[in-house]
Scaffold this active site. Structure first.
Site, mmCIF file in Angstrom:
data_model
loop_
_atom_site.group_PDB
_atom_site.id
_atom_site.type_symbol
_atom_site.label_atom_id
_atom_site.label_comp_id
_atom_site.label_asym_id
_atom_site.label_seq_id
_atom_site.Cartn_x
_atom_site.Cartn_y
_atom_site.Cartn_z
ATOM 1 N N HIS A 59 66.846 69.747 -8.817
ATOM 2 C CA HIS A 59 67.637 68.582 -9.198
ATOM 3 C C HIS A 59 69.126 68.916 -9.092
ATOM 4 C CE1 HIS A 59 67.272 70.681 -13.193
ATOM 5 N NE2 HIS A 59 68.563 70.467 -13.162
HETATM 6 P P1 TYD Z 1 64.542 70.966 -16.959
HETATM 7 O O1 TYD Z 1 65.983 70.594 -16.983
HETATM 8 O O2 TYD Z 1 63.643 70.131 -16.103
HETATM 9 O O3 TYD Z 1 64.368 72.499 -16.570
HETATM 10 P P2 TYD Z 1 64.502 73.217 -15.131
HETATM 11 O O4 TYD Z 1 65.609 72.559 -14.409
HETATM 12 O O5 TYD Z 1 64.796 74.631 -15.456
HETATM 13 O O6 TYD Z 1 63.199 73.101 -14.424
HETATM 14 O O7 TYD Z 1 63.994 70.945 -18.451
HETATM 15 C C1 TYD Z 1 62.695 71.373 -18.822
HETATM 16 C C2 TYD Z 1 62.294 70.688 -20.133
HETATM 17 O O8 TYD Z 1 63.184 71.042 -21.191
HETATM 18 C C3 TYD Z 1 62.301 69.176 -20.038
HETATM 19 O O9 TYD Z 1 61.174 68.709 -20.762
HETATM 20 C C4 TYD Z 1 63.537 68.754 -20.768
HETATM 21 C C5 TYD Z 1 63.776 69.872 -21.766
HETATM 22 N N1 TYD Z 1 65.214 70.141 -21.994
HETATM 23 C C6 TYD Z 1 65.788 69.754 -23.191
HETATM 24 O O10 TYD Z 1 65.140 69.179 -24.078
HETATM 25 N N2 TYD Z 1 67.114 70.026 -23.401
HETATM 26 C C7 TYD Z 1 67.870 70.646 -22.466
HETATM 27 O O11 TYD Z 1 69.077 70.890 -22.692
HETATM 28 C C8 TYD Z 1 67.263 71.018 -21.209
HETATM 29 C C9 TYD Z 1 68.051 71.701 -20.136
HETATM 30 C C10 TYD Z 1 65.926 70.746 -21.035
#
Ligand code: TYD
Length: 145
Positions: A59
Site C-alpha cells: 500500500h
Molecule cells: P497494516 O497497516 O495493514 O500492516 P502492514 O502494512 O504491515 O501489512 O496493519 C495491520 C493491522 O494492524 C490492521 O488490522 C490494522 C492494524 N493497525 C492499527 O490498528 N494501527 C496502526 O497504527 C497500524 C499501522 C495498523
C-alpha cells in the site's frame, strides 16, 4: 539534536542517527521535529515475528510520513514512487529511512529477530491507505501533472 547524516535516494531518505555510546553500550535519541524526525510524531508502532517468506505492506499512504528503523535484525523494503522503484535493506538500529507521502511499499525477507519500528506523522486512519496499485499510479500521476 544535530549530527545526523542524510542521504537522498529516489524514493526515500536515509538518516544515520547520532549514536551516543562508549564501553557501556550505545544509545540513540529521536526527537520529533528534528533533523532525525522531520515531523510531529503522532504514532509509533512496530512489526515483529513476521514468518519466513511473508510479505507485508502492499500500500501507499495519501498523506502520512513515516520513519522506519530496524531496531533488531533485518528486513528488505521495496519502495516505489510511481517513477522509480528501489529496494533497501534495513539492518542497523542507528539507520532510519524517511518515507514521504504517496510511496508504495512492500516489506519482506524479515529475519526471525527483526523488530521494525515505525514513527508516523498521523494517527491511524484506514482512509489514508491506497491498497490498489493502479489507484496509486493514478494518484501520483495527478500529483506530478
Ligand atoms: P497494516 O497497516 O495493514 O500492516 P502492514 O502494512 O504491515 O501489512 O496493519 C495491520 C493491522 O494492524 C490492521 O488490522 C490494522 C492494524 N493497525 C492499527 O490498528 N494501527 C496502526 O497504527 C497500524 C499501522 C495498523
Amino acid at each position: 539534536m544535530t549530527n545526523s547524516i542524510k542521504t537522498q535516494s529516489y524514493t526515500y531518505t536515509t538518516i544515520e542517527f547520532k549514536v551516543h555510546g562508549g564501553r557501556d553500550g550505545a544509545l540513540v535519541a529521536l526527537e520529533e521535529e528534528s533533523e532525525q524526525v522531520p515531523f510531529n510524531v503522532k504514532r509509533v508502532y512496530y512489526i515483529f515475528k513476521v514468518g519466513e517468506g511473508l510479505r507485508r505492506g502492499f500500500h501507499a499512504h495519501k498523506n502520512l510520513k513515516q520513519l522506519l528503523v530496524a531496531l533488531s535484525g533485518h528486513c528488505n523494503i521495496l519502495l516505489d514512487n510511481g517513477k522509480f522503484r528501489e529496494t533497501v535493506t534495513l539492518n542497523q538500529p542507528n539507520i532510519g529511512i524517511l518515507l514521504e507521502k504517496q510511496v508504495w511499499r512492500e516489506m519482506y525477507d524479515f529475519s526471525e529477530d527483526c523488530v521494525l519500528m515505525v514513527l508516523a506523522s498521523e494517527h491511524y486512519s484506514p482512509k489514508d491507505y491506497v491498497k490498489d496499485y493502479k489507484e496509486f499510479k493514478k494518484m501520483v500521476l495527478k500529483k506530478n501533472a
